[in-house]
Design an enzyme around this catalytic site. Structure first.
Site, PDB file in Angstrom:
ATOM      1  CE  LYS A 169      13.741  10.792   4.398  1.00  0.00           C
ATOM      2  NZ  LYS A 169      12.373  11.369   4.377  1.00  0.00           N
TER       3      LYS A 169
ATOM      4  CD  GLU B  16      -0.038  -0.106   8.465  1.00  0.00           C
ATOM      5  OE1 GLU B  16       0.716   0.086   7.504  1.00  0.00           O
ATOM      6  OE2 GLU B  16       0.348  -0.054   9.644  1.00  0.00           O
TER       7      GLU B  16
ATOM      8  CB  CYS C  66       2.903   0.957  14.001  1.00  0.00           C
ATOM      9  SG  CYS C  66       3.777   1.178  15.556  1.00  0.00           S
TER      10      CYS C  66
ATOM     11  CD  GLU D  90      11.183  -0.327  15.768  1.00  0.00           C
ATOM     12  OE1 GLU D  90      10.759   0.837  15.740  1.00  0.00           O
ATOM     13  OE2 GLU D  90      11.683  -0.847  16.772  1.00  0.00           O
TER      14      GLU D  90
END
Ligand code: NAD
Length: 485
Positions: free
Chosen positions: A177, A389, A287, A253
């Site tokens: 996906k 973040e 990331c 992750e």
């Protein structure tokens, strides 16, 4: 006619009656329509993946399987420009960066995991038994089955193949996906699968969103045997809940708020080159990027000044232009999120060293999701921009005075993905690296990757490790065979 990004199910492209727009991030124009998979399409994809495990794919020798993966890597390289253009239109990342990193790494993922699979050891034990004849125990490695692969948008081809390659090398089948923002390269990969003769059903792609859409349908599907996810921590938590039904294994992750630590003895030229890349590469949508920068006080002014110069040298523009060094953010929605942090920084009293807003762009790009690379000072670890973040091209620079102090501050976060240390003192490099709570520590470099190494996050940045043999641990199960002699 607008391009339609179709689902890829059982070796065939499948349209649906529900489409949504795909916008180019650099000018916000609609470049195609994405065919959203409903429950029926996800069921068909999972059924195809399940059936493929029992078909030729499940019967191939390892050698045959890996031969197909090497051929796939070659096919990606043969279609290099098609992948590069697809990725550029999806993401707005400058084309030369895509040619340099994303597509070569995508192809390399299939070769590297095929290589790893060839050499992966099993275990063997000689066991004593009460009757003195003994027994031998050995382990067989088996695929886990149908793997649901849920992907983000920030480096779509590289990150998707990072999971699909080891999953297939281990003999699994996948239902991917992709992010709703980046359908192109996952869709294109279906053509390569067919071209090299990977059997239908081994690789499936379903498009759509998360909740009440393809993402949820995949992760809640009872015939999906394991789920591997890359994306935000909050999404990861929701997926873990879905995986708990049926007690399926997960590999996660997730997000980060990565510290960079610069000691005053570091080579400042290398620091600025590496740190500006770690703050601004891919418009900060990495990331592993640095959003908190701790600089030992004697070097503080010099680092801030030189980082400002580096940020102001960045050239935003058409991603197809070879002089462009930074593209837009992925979407208007993500830009609004990043700009809300830019505003928050000012509200909290930050000094905006450079950037902080929307750049002026030529008329043909003015509707794109552009933001300025931004450097802040004047706030401490308690600031919102030091804790959450942001995932944009921005960094808060803060001074520090001692090694123990900076380790404590760097670790004072719920995340633990990566950290970067800059120093010429070898003992200190080892000392600090050992104490940082993160899955990866770079010393005097950033983003240097050997795909055989363990990759993953500590704390809320991840669960499990992928990379090299670590991926094989997730994508296979060991079955012990005990033979009485
Ligand atoms: P996201 O979590 O919003 O979306 C990731 C994927 O999950 C998308 O495909 C989305 O459709 C799907 N999804 C969302 N809700 C879902 C649900 N309830 N069930 C099933 N699927 C669902 O992440 P994003 O915005 O695409 O990516 C950016 C994030 O990814 C950042 O937090 C970044 O740090 C993280 N990231 C981590 C790594 C890593 O290796 N640790 C690498 C790249 C990106």
């Amino acid at each position: 006619m607008a391009k339609i990004f179709q689902n890829f199910i059982d070796g065939r492209y499948v349209d649906t009656d529900k489409h949504f727009d795909k916008h180019a991030p650099y000018d916000n124009k609609v470049i195609g329509q994405i065919a959203e998979a409903g429950k029926a399409e996800v069921d068909a994809a999972v059924a195809a993946a399940k059936a493929a495990l029992k078909g030729p794919w499940g019967k191939y020798t390892i050698e045959k399987r890996l031969e197909l993966l090497y051929a796939l890597a070659d096919e990606i390289t043969r279609r290099f420009e098609d992948f590069a253009i697809a990725e550029q239109q999806d993401t707005g990342i400058p084309l030369h960066l895509i040619r340099h990193v994303a597509i070569p790494r995508g192809a390399a993922n299939f070769k590297v995991f095929a290589d790893v699979m060839k050499t992966v050891p099993t275990e063997f034990f000689q066991t004593t038994t009460p009757d003195g004849t003994g027994a031998i125990n050995y382990a067989l490695r088996r695929p886990v089955g149908v793997v649901g692969v849920i992907c983000p948008w920030n480096m779509p081809f590289l990150l998707m193949t990072w999971k699909v390659a080891p999953a297939l090398a281990c003999g699994n089948t996948v239902v991917v996906k992709p992010s709703e923002e980046t359908p192109a390269t996952a869709t294109l990969l279906g053509e390569c699968m067919n071209a090299v003769g990977i059997p239908a059903g081994v690789y499936n792609v379903v498009h759509g969103f998360g909740p009440n859409s393809a993402g949820e349908f995949v992760t809640t599907h009872e015939d999906v045997d394991a789920i591997t996810f890359t994306g935000e921590t909050r999404t990861g938590s929701a997926i873990m809940k879905a995986a708990a039904v049926g007690a399926r294994p997960v590999s996660m992750e997730m997000g980060g708020k990565n510290p960079g630590i610069i000691f005053a003895d570091a080579d400042l030229d290398a620091v600025i080159e590496g740190t500006s890349r770690s703050c601004f590469l891919n418009t900060g949508q990495v990331c592993l990027g640095t959003e908190r920068l701790y600089v030992e006080r004697p070097a503080f002014e010099a680092v801030v000044e030189r980082l400002k110069v580096a940020a102001e040298k960045i050239k935003m523009g058409n991603p197809a232009d070879s002089t462009t060094t930074m593209g837009p953010l992925i979407s208007q929605e993500h830009r609004e999120k990043v700009l809300s942090y830019y505003r928050k920084a000012v509200e909290e009293g930050a000094t905006v060293v450079t950037g902080g807003g929307i750049p002026e762009m030529p008329a043909d790009l003015a509707s794109g999701s552009w933001v300025q690379p931004t450097v802040w000072t004047g706030l401490d670890d308690s600031a919102v921009i030091a804790r959450e973040e942001i995932f944009g091209p921005c960094v808060l620079v803060m001074p520090f005075d001692g090694e123990d102090e900076v380790i404590e501050r760097a670790n004072n976060t719920r995340y633990g993905l990566s950290a970067t240390v800059w120093t010429t003192n070898l003992s200190r490099a080892h000392r600090v690296a050992a104490k940082l709570e993160s899955g990866i520590v770079w010393v005097n470099s950033w983003f240097l990757r050997d795909l055989r190494t363990a990759f993953g996050g500590s704390k809320q940045s991840g669960i499990g490790r992928e990379g090299g043999v670590h991926s094989l641990e997730f994508y296979t199960e060991l079955k012990n065979v005990c033979i009485k002699l």
